[in-house]
Design a protein around this motif. Structure first.
Motif, mmCIF file in Angstrom:
data_model
loop_
_atom_site.group_PDB
_atom_site.id
_atom_site.type_symbol
_atom_site.label_atom_id
_atom_site.label_comp_id
_atom_site.label_asym_id
_atom_site.label_seq_id
_atom_site.Cartn_x
_atom_site.Cartn_y
_atom_site.Cartn_z
ATOM 1 N N SER A 1 -35.952 57.336 25.815
ATOM 2 C CA SER A 1 -37.248 56.664 25.944
ATOM 3 C C SER A 1 -37.113 55.320 26.645
ATOM 4 N N VAL A 2 -35.988 54.628 26.429
ATOM 5 C CA VAL A 2 -35.772 53.340 27.094
ATOM 6 C C VAL A 2 -35.711 53.528 28.606
ATOM 7 N N PHE A 3 -34.965 54.525 29.060
ATOM 8 C CA PHE A 3 -34.837 54.745 30.493
ATOM 9 C C PHE A 3 -36.136 55.289 31.104
ATOM 10 N N VAL A 4 -36.891 56.047 30.334
ATOM 11 C CA VAL A 4 -38.200 56.507 30.807
ATOM 12 C C VAL A 4 -39.127 55.311 31.009
ATOM 13 N N GLU A 5 -39.115 54.394 30.054
ATOM 14 C CA GLU A 5 -39.989 53.228 30.159
ATOM 15 C C GLU A 5 -39.590 52.344 31.336
ATOM 16 N N LEU A 6 -38.301 52.157 31.534
ATOM 17 C CA LEU A 6 -37.833 51.383 32.680
ATOM 18 C C LEU A 6 -38.242 52.048 33.998
ATOM 19 N N TYR A 7 -38.150 53.369 34.038
ATOM 20 C CA TYR A 7 -38.548 54.111 35.232
ATOM 21 C C TYR A 7 -40.039 53.920 35.522
ATOM 22 N N MET A 8 -40.856 53.984 34.488
ATOM 23 C CA MET A 8 -42.299 53.821 34.673
ATOM 24 C C MET A 8 -42.635 52.419 35.172
ATOM 25 N N LYS A 9 -41.937 51.412 34.652
ATOM 26 C CA LYS A 9 -42.179 50.042 35.104
ATOM 27 C C LYS A 9 -41.781 49.889 36.571
ATOM 28 N N ASN A 10 -40.684 50.502 36.967
ATOM 29 C CA ASN A 10 -40.269 50.450 38.366
ATOM 30 C C ASN A 10 -41.286 51.133 39.274
ATOM 31 N N CYS A 11 -41.853 52.243 38.801
ATOM 32 C CA CYS A 11 -42.891 52.932 39.581
ATOM 33 C C CYS A 11 -44.109 52.034 39.760
ATOM 34 N N GLN A 12 -44.514 51.346 38.698
ATOM 35 C CA GLN A 12 -45.648 50.434 38.791
ATOM 36 C C GLN A 12 -45.352 49.306 39.771
ATOM 37 N N LEU A 13 -44.131 48.807 39.730
ATOM 38 C CA LEU A 13 -43.746 47.725 40.625
ATOM 39 C C LEU A 13 -43.800 48.179 42.078
ATOM 40 N N ARG A 14 -43.322 49.390 42.351
ATOM 41 C CA ARG A 14 -43.370 49.908 43.722
ATOM 42 C C ARG A 14 -44.812 50.067 44.204
ATOM 43 N N GLU A 15 -45.700 50.474 43.302
ATOM 44 C CA GLU A 15 -47.108 50.627 43.675
ATOM 45 C C GLU A 15 -47.719 49.282 44.057
ATOM 46 N N GLN A 16 -47.398 48.222 43.273
ATOM 47 C CA GLN A 16 -47.937 46.902 43.583
ATOM 48 C C GLN A 16 -47.403 46.404 44.924
ATOM 49 N N ALA A 17 -46.105 46.641 45.169
ATOM 50 C CA ALA A 17 -45.508 46.221 46.428
ATOM 51 C C ALA A 17 -46.128 46.967 47.608
ATOM 52 N N ALA A 18 -46.415 48.266 47.420
ATOM 53 C CA ALA A 18 -47.026 49.059 48.485
ATOM 54 C C ALA A 18 -48.424 48.541 48.817
ATOM 55 N N LEU A 19 -49.201 48.192 47.792
ATOM 56 C CA LEU A 19 -50.535 47.644 48.024
ATOM 57 C C LEU A 19 -50.459 46.314 48.755
ATOM 58 N N LEU A 20 -49.481 45.517 48.379
ATOM 59 C CA LEU A 20 -49.319 44.224 49.023
ATOM 60 C C LEU A 20 -48.930 44.386 50.495
ATOM 61 N N ARG A 21 -48.010 45.318 50.770
ATOM 62 C CA ARG A 21 -47.624 45.571 52.167
ATOM 63 C C ARG A 21 -48.811 46.085 52.975
ATOM 64 N N LEU A 22 -49.616 46.935 52.331
ATOM 65 C CA LEU A 22 -50.794 47.472 53.019
ATOM 66 C C LEU A 22 -51.732 46.344 53.411
ATOM 67 N N GLN A 23 -51.885 45.365 52.541
ATOM 68 C CA GLN A 23 -52.744 44.234 52.842
ATOM 69 C C GLN A 23 -52.174 43.396 53.990
ATOM 70 N N LEU A 24 -50.854 43.248 53.992
ATOM 71 C CA LEU A 24 -50.220 42.417 55.017
ATOM 72 C C LEU A 24 -50.203 43.094 56.384
ATOM 73 N N GLU A 25 -49.988 44.410 56.382
ATOM 74 C CA GLU A 25 -49.755 45.117 57.643
ATOM 75 C C GLU A 25 -50.970 45.890 58.142
ATOM 76 N N GLY A 26 -51.841 46.297 57.243
ATOM 77 C CA GLY A 26 -52.946 47.164 57.632
ATOM 78 C C GLY A 26 -54.139 46.411 58.185
ATOM 79 N N ASN A 27 -54.830 47.037 59.109
ATOM 80 C CA ASN A 27 -56.109 46.569 59.648
ATOM 81 C C ASN A 27 -56.023 45.278 60.444
#
Length: 226
Positions: free
Chosen positions: A120-146
């Motif tokens: 469960s510890v490693f599952v939770e760490l994995y989920m947090k990393n996934c959330q972090l990647r999503e936030q970074a992707a949104l931020l890159r989209l704002q910087l690079e898109g449009n």
């Protein structure tokens, strides 16, 4: 809807796989079976996993050899591996497991509650990393898109506020997880992974703060997600 994490169960004995599924079903994640090292490597070609439970004694490609292949692949080398074995050959055998890249080495029969807690510890760490990647992707989209610079319209400012709020939620959860690991004297590998996650969160927060009006614009680089 929250995406479930995938846990790879590798054992050549169907009854052992069934037992692992019974133990881990309470985590409510996606459990994927593999009856051999070769089958496990095929599964890892197409899916991402939070953690791998790997039997040591298997015909053909054993657990050590399977782990070596996993650690050689860039895509899979960071996935935590928990070795499970019914035979205890002493410290040398255990050392071989850690040398192969395992984060833990558990002898059968094992305490089901302890195994479930470790996974469960490693599952939770994995989920947090996934959330972090999503936030970074949104931020890159704002910087690079449009082609919009921060401050051109009200929309970027609104997106920044949403990103900041989402990141704050992940930061709060990561902090709580780190405190939990400290309280429970968790495995060193889990603690190190949590610390790495917090460092990436700090880097992302700094990059996000740099985008605020008057902070110098989008010159800050985003943290690596490796």
């Amino acid at each position: 809807m929250v995406q479930k994490a995938k846990i790879l169960l590798v054992d050549d004995r169907p009854e052992n796989l069934l037992a692992l599924e019974a133990i881990l079903s309470a985590l409510d994640q996606t459990l994927v079976r593999a009856s051999s090292g070769e089958e496990a490597l095929k599964a890892l070609l197409t899916d991402d996993f939070a953690v791998i439970l790997l039997d040591v004694q298997m015909p053909g490609m054993d657990g050590f050899e399977t782990a070596a292949h996993i650690k050689r692949r860039e895509r899979t080398r960071d996935i935590p591996i928990i070795f499970l074995t019914a035979i205890n050959h002493g410290p040398h055998h255990t050392f071989r497991g850690y040398a192969a890249g395992a984060v833990d080495y558990i002898s059968k029969p094992f305490d089901p509650w302890v195994l479930r807690a470790k996974v469960s510890v490693f599952v939770e760490l994995y989920m947090k990393n996934c959330q972090l990647r999503e936030q970074a992707a949104l931020l890159r989209l704002q910087l690079e898109g449009n082609g919009h610079a921060i401050g051109d319209t009200k929309e970027p400012a609104g997106l920044l506020a949403e990103l900041s709020a989402r990141l704050a939620a992940v930061e709060e959860q990561a902090e709580a997880l780190t405190k939990q690991l400290d309280d429970e004297s968790a495995d060193a590998a889990a603690v190190a992974t949590a610390a790495h996650l917090e460092r990436k969160l700090t880097g992302l927060r700094r990059a996000l703060d740099a985008l605020e009006p008057g902070a110098g614009g989008p010159a800050a680089s985003l943290p690596s997600q490796n």
